[in-house]
Design an enzyme around this catalytic site. Structure first.
Site, PDB file in Angstrom:
ATOM      1  N   GLU A 291       0.834  -1.207   0.000  1.00  0.00           N
ATOM      2  CA  GLU A 291       0.000   0.000   0.000  1.00  0.00           C
ATOM      3  C   GLU A 291       0.865   1.253   0.000  1.00  0.00           C
ATOM      4  O   GLU A 291       0.503   2.269  -0.600  1.00  0.00           O
ATOM      5  CB  GLU A 291      -0.943  -0.035   1.209  1.00  0.00           C
ATOM      6  CG  GLU A 291      -2.004  -1.111   1.074  1.00  0.00           C
ATOM      7  CD  GLU A 291      -2.622  -1.539   2.390  1.00  0.00           C
ATOM      8  OE1 GLU A 291      -3.461  -2.458   2.352  1.00  0.00           O
ATOM      9  OE2 GLU A 291      -2.269  -0.985   3.452  1.00  0.00           O
TER      10      GLU A 291
ATOM     11  N   GLU B 183       4.417 -10.712   0.613  1.00  0.00           N
ATOM     12  CA  GLU B 183       2.989 -10.454   0.489  1.00  0.00           C
ATOM     13  C   GLU B 183       2.608 -10.336  -0.988  1.00  0.00           C
ATOM     14  O   GLU B 183       2.804  -9.270  -1.597  1.00  0.00           O
ATOM     15  CB  GLU B 183       2.609  -9.162   1.207  1.00  0.00           C
ATOM     16  CG  GLU B 183       2.837  -9.193   2.704  1.00  0.00           C
ATOM     17  CD  GLU B 183       2.119  -8.054   3.404  1.00  0.00           C
ATOM     18  OE1 GLU B 183       1.304  -8.327   4.298  1.00  0.00           O
ATOM     19  OE2 GLU B 183       2.356  -6.895   3.024  1.00  0.00           O
TER      20      GLU B 183
ATOM     21  N   SER C  62      -4.285 -12.225   3.307  1.00  0.00           N
ATOM     22  CA  SER C  62      -5.551 -12.878   3.672  1.00  0.00           C
ATOM     23  C   SER C  62      -5.350 -14.129   4.532  1.00  0.00           C
ATOM     24  O   SER C  62      -6.033 -15.140   4.348  1.00  0.00           O
ATOM     25  CB  SER C  62      -6.363 -13.210   2.409  1.00  0.00           C
ATOM     26  OG  SER C  62      -6.706 -12.029   1.717  1.00  0.00           O
TER      27      SER C  62
END
Length: 252
Positions: free
Chosen positions: A99, A169, A215
């Site tokens: 992000e 990730e 997740s």
């Protein structure tokens, strides 16, 4: 034996009261857990770091920061330096989250400078990296991951890796409900360990903890964590619910 790590990235969630309550509930929930060779970490927002550090005192919970600036000080409105974090008891900083790369245009060059600042200030980093869905579909995921690691970390001396935790990730699995299979996670983690060994040596490669993020939830945590090169997880949404985060901690 590598240290196991379960880290909860709270992102832009929880005000001061909510942060303190979540830490209080988590302290109670894991109080009787033995947590052998396992670190439990939470990363609140900047404005709640100081109160969260106080709330986590005398517990098994470590409080870390979600980001920091590479400069010591200066005209960087809205930014936070290493010294500011150290002054309130922070010893570890998450860097390179997808992000931050996507929304705030953080480059490998910027992240290399941030890692240098981390080490200069005797802090530790949880360094994030991972491929986009198009990289995975085009079978370019290994090259992307290798490039991210080389550009941001491979200028470091071997000894610096004692202060680095890696967090793989896959971007396509963050907040989407999609998850890399345990086999996909293991494949990538083994690849990461191999390229570190080639650059440095087996001792460095075997010593670094590599977390999986994307997740992770109670239903899949145990199977993912069972893989030999997966040393824990960087958890997003599930870390905001004490029952889910506790279940993930127990799964390790």
């Amino acid at each position: 034996m590598r240290t196991k790590v379960v880290a909860g990235n709270w992102k832009m969630n929880n005000d001061k009261k909510e942060s303190k309550q979540l830490i209080k509930d988590l302290k109670k929930s894991i109080k009787k857990e033995k947590l052998k060779n396992t670190r439990v970490i939470v990363a609140p927002t900047f404005v709640n770091l100081s109160s969260s550090v106080k709330a986590a005192k005398k517990s098994k919970i470590e409080v870390v920061a979600q980001n920091m600036h590479q400069a010591k000080n200066g005209a960087y409105t809205g930014e936070i330096s290493a010294n500011m974090l150290k002054a309130i008891g922070i010893e570890t900083v998450i860097l390179g989250h997808s992000e931050r790369r996507t929304y705030f245009n953080e480059t490998d060059e910027t992240l290399a400078a941030k890692v240098d600042a981390i080490l200069e200030n005797k802090l530790e980093t949880i360094f994030c990296f991972g491929e986009l869905l198009e990289d995975r579909k085009s079978d370019n995921h290994f090259a992307v991951v290798e490039s991210q690691l080389k550009n941001a970390l491979f200028h470091l001396e071997a000894d610096a890796w004692k202060s680095i935790i890696l967090a793989y990730e896959p971007v396509w699995a963050i907040g989407t409900g999609e998850t890399a299979s345990p086999e996909q996670a293991q494949e990538m983690h083994a690849f990461i360990r191999n390229i570190i060994e080639k650059q440095y040596n087996k001792e460095v490669a075997d010593g670094v903890s590599i977390l999986y993020g994307g997740s992770v939830k109670p239903a899949n945590a145990e199977e993912i964590f069972s893989k030999p090169d997966v040393d824990g997880g960087l958890i997003g949404g599930a870390a905001l619910k004490v029952e889910d985060f506790t279940a993930i901690i127990k799964a390790i």
